[in-house]
Design a protein around this motif. Structure first.
Motif, PDB file in Angstrom:
ATOM      1  N   HIS A   1       5.623  81.851  35.273  1.00 59.52           N
ATOM      2  CA  HIS A   1       5.796  82.098  33.832  1.00 59.52           C
ATOM      3  C   HIS A   1       7.090  81.376  33.420  1.00 59.52           C
ATOM      4  O   HIS A   1       8.131  81.993  33.212  1.00 59.52           O
ATOM      5  CB  HIS A   1       5.897  83.605  33.568  1.00 59.52           C
TER       6      HIS A   1
ATOM      7  N   ARG B   1      -2.615  80.163  28.689  1.00 62.63           N
ATOM      8  CA  ARG B   1      -2.299  81.403  29.425  1.00 62.63           C
ATOM      9  C   ARG B   1      -3.549  81.823  30.180  1.00 62.63           C
ATOM     10  O   ARG B   1      -4.611  82.009  29.586  1.00 62.63           O
ATOM     11  CB  ARG B   1      -1.861  82.503  28.470  1.00 62.63           C
TER      12      ARG B   1
ATOM     13  N   SER C   1      -1.435  88.828  24.388  1.00 65.89           N
ATOM     14  CA  SER C   1      -0.009  88.514  24.298  1.00 65.89           C
ATOM     15  C   SER C   1       0.572  89.051  22.995  1.00 65.89           C
ATOM     16  O   SER C   1      -0.109  89.074  21.976  1.00 65.89           O
ATOM     17  CB  SER C   1       0.175  86.995  24.329  1.00 65.89           C
ATOM     18  N   LEU C   2       1.826  89.473  23.055  1.00 60.83           N
ATOM     19  CA  LEU C   2       2.600  89.729  21.828  1.00 60.83           C
ATOM     20  C   LEU C   2       3.657  88.631  21.685  1.00 60.83           C
ATOM     21  O   LEU C   2       3.630  87.825  20.760  1.00 60.83           O
ATOM     22  CB  LEU C   2       3.289  91.102  21.884  1.00 60.83           C
ATOM     23  N   ARG C   3       4.576  88.586  22.660  1.00 62.86           N
ATOM     24  CA  ARG C   3       5.703  87.668  22.588  1.00 62.86           C
ATOM     25  C   ARG C   3       5.273  86.200  22.617  1.00 62.86           C
ATOM     26  O   ARG C   3       5.697  85.402  21.774  1.00 62.86           O
ATOM     27  CB  ARG C   3       6.672  87.911  23.771  1.00 62.86           C
ATOM     28  N   THR C   4       4.445  85.845  23.610  1.00 63.30           N
ATOM     29  CA  THR C   4       4.157  84.426  23.825  1.00 63.30           C
ATOM     30  C   THR C   4       3.419  83.819  22.632  1.00 63.30           C
ATOM     31  O   THR C   4       3.805  82.772  22.104  1.00 63.30           O
ATOM     32  CB  THR C   4       3.329  84.261  25.115  1.00 63.30           C
TER      33      THR C   4
HETATM   34  N1   CP Z   1       6.650  88.400  28.355  1.00 66.00           N
HETATM   35  C1   CP Z   1       5.503  87.996  27.838  1.00 66.00           C
HETATM   36  O1   CP Z   1       4.952  86.932  28.183  1.00 66.00           O
HETATM   37  O2   CP Z   1       5.018  88.814  26.849  1.00 66.00           O
HETATM   38  P1   CP Z   1       3.572  88.778  26.227  1.00 66.00           P
HETATM   39  O3   CP Z   1       2.585  89.156  27.299  1.00 66.00           O
HETATM   40  O4   CP Z   1       3.610  89.789  25.102  1.00 66.00           O
HETATM   41  O5   CP Z   1       3.299  87.396  25.707  1.00 66.00           O
END
Ligand code: CP
Length: 351
Positions: free
Chosen positions: A159, A122, A62-65
């Motif tokens: 999600h 996740r 993950s980046l955002r989460t």
């Molecule tokens: N949109 C999203 O969940 O991004 P990541 O996979 O980077 O967390």
């Protein structure tokens, strides 16, 4: 320190799917998120979860989460523990338990419940053995045993935090989105992606009374239970839900478009007898022309472009579309992850 009125409003509730909540509750989350966004931008301190701990179990990258949850709980005065799969026993569903080999989810959830204030998870794809629904069952099993809130950071069915960020971006542009045309479209990627984002998108769009159009080639159907729930939302909240198989037809007159890859589910259990990743990739390679271009955007009603990230540039979307400052909401959606997650944490863990 005075707590905001929304602190603890959903105290103790798990957050696994937006459809587990009423429209009014989701609107309260958005209101809280906007309050937290204003305070974040003005650098007003928000220590509403002082001394509280969030456990984050990531079975996928993950980046955002990860960064929005970690930054978010820190900004609220709390702390995040990051748990990678190699650092914890693999939590196991009851049907897969082998005595003395690993620890049951029931035990992991109850142990973590003694140490902190929420468990975020996740799990999809390889981590869920590509058995669609297994990741969601893992999350639900945690929720069954945990005495603290369980937060779904994306499984193989839903999600929900992405959906919250998305509807926040939509309602920033269109405060009353009822009747706006929202296109959730398949777009090609060479990778295998879960169904979670499009499934959560159609649920949140229909919950907000939008005219939701789902577009995909044959073989990319969403799960029946999600289609049924989206239709029920449309009936209940005054919108509509339609499925088409042509990207151009879908984009015509659209107010918001969300072109995004997901996997053809017929190559995976329980829709297939075995996991056939090669077959799925070979099949989806037939649909490289499902790409969001400026020509398609020109068909819309000055529509906004949306994507959860990470976007596969050159496959799902062309650079000129995703980088368009007039109509691309890509970075707004990414930023909103921070604010909606802080809102849900304050509402479920606070007060
Ligand atoms: N949109 C999203 O969940 O991004 P990541 O996979 O980077 O967390």
């Amino acid at each position: 320190m005075e707590l905001p009125r929304y602190a603890g409003l959903l105290r103790g509730r798990h957050f696994l799917n937006t459809n587990d909540f009423t429209r009014e509750e989701i609107e309260q989350v958005l209101e809280a998120a906007r309050d937290l966004r204003t305070k974040f931008r003005s650098r007003i301190p928000t220590p509403y979860l002082q001394g509280k701990t969030l456990f984050m179990l990531f079975y996928n990258r993950s980046l955002r989460t990860r960064n929005s949850f970690e930054a978010g709980i820190f900004q609220l005065g709390g702390h995040a523990h990051f748990l990678s799969p190699q650092d914890v026993y693999t939590p196991t569903l009851p049907e897969d338990m082998v005595p003395y080999q690993t620890e049951s989810i029931a035990d992991v959830a109850r142990v973590l419940s003694r140490y902190g204030d929420a468990i975020a998870i996740r799990i999809y794809g390889d981590a869920a053995k590509w058995h669609i629904g297994r990741g969601h069952r893992v999350v639900r099993e945690f929720a069954k045993w945990s005495s603290i809130p369980v937060l779904n950071m994306e499984d193989d069915v839903y999600h929900p935090f992405q959906a919250l960020a998305d509807i926040m971006a939509i309602t920033d542009v269109a405060p009353n989105p009822r009747g706006k045309k929202f296109v959730v479209s398949y777009a090609y990627s060479g990778g295998l992606k879960p169904l979670a984002v499009p499934q959560s998108c159609v649920l949140i769009g229909t919950m907000f009374g939008m005219d939701v159009v789902l577009a995909h080639p044959p073989g990319f159907e969403l799960e029946d239970h999600v289609i049924k729930a989206a239709k029920e939302n449309a009936d209940r909240y005054g919108g509509s839900f339609e499925i088409v198989h042509d990207m151009r037809e879908a984009f015509e007159g659209a107010d918001f478009v969300y072109p995004k890859a997901w996997s053809p589910k017929g190559f995976f259990p329980p829709y297939n007898g075995k996991v056939d990743k090669e077959g799925a990739v070979e099949y989806q390679n037939k649909f490289k022309h499902w790409i969001c271009t400026q020509e398609l955007m020109d068909l819309t009603n000055k529509g906004k472009y949306m994507h959860c990230g990470p976007a596969d540039r050159g496959q799902e979307v062309t650079d000129d579309v995703i980088d368009n400052k007039e109509y691309s909401l890509y970075f707004e959606q990414a930023e909103n992850r921070l604010h909606v997650q802080k809102a849900v944490m304050v509402m479920t863990m606070g007060g």
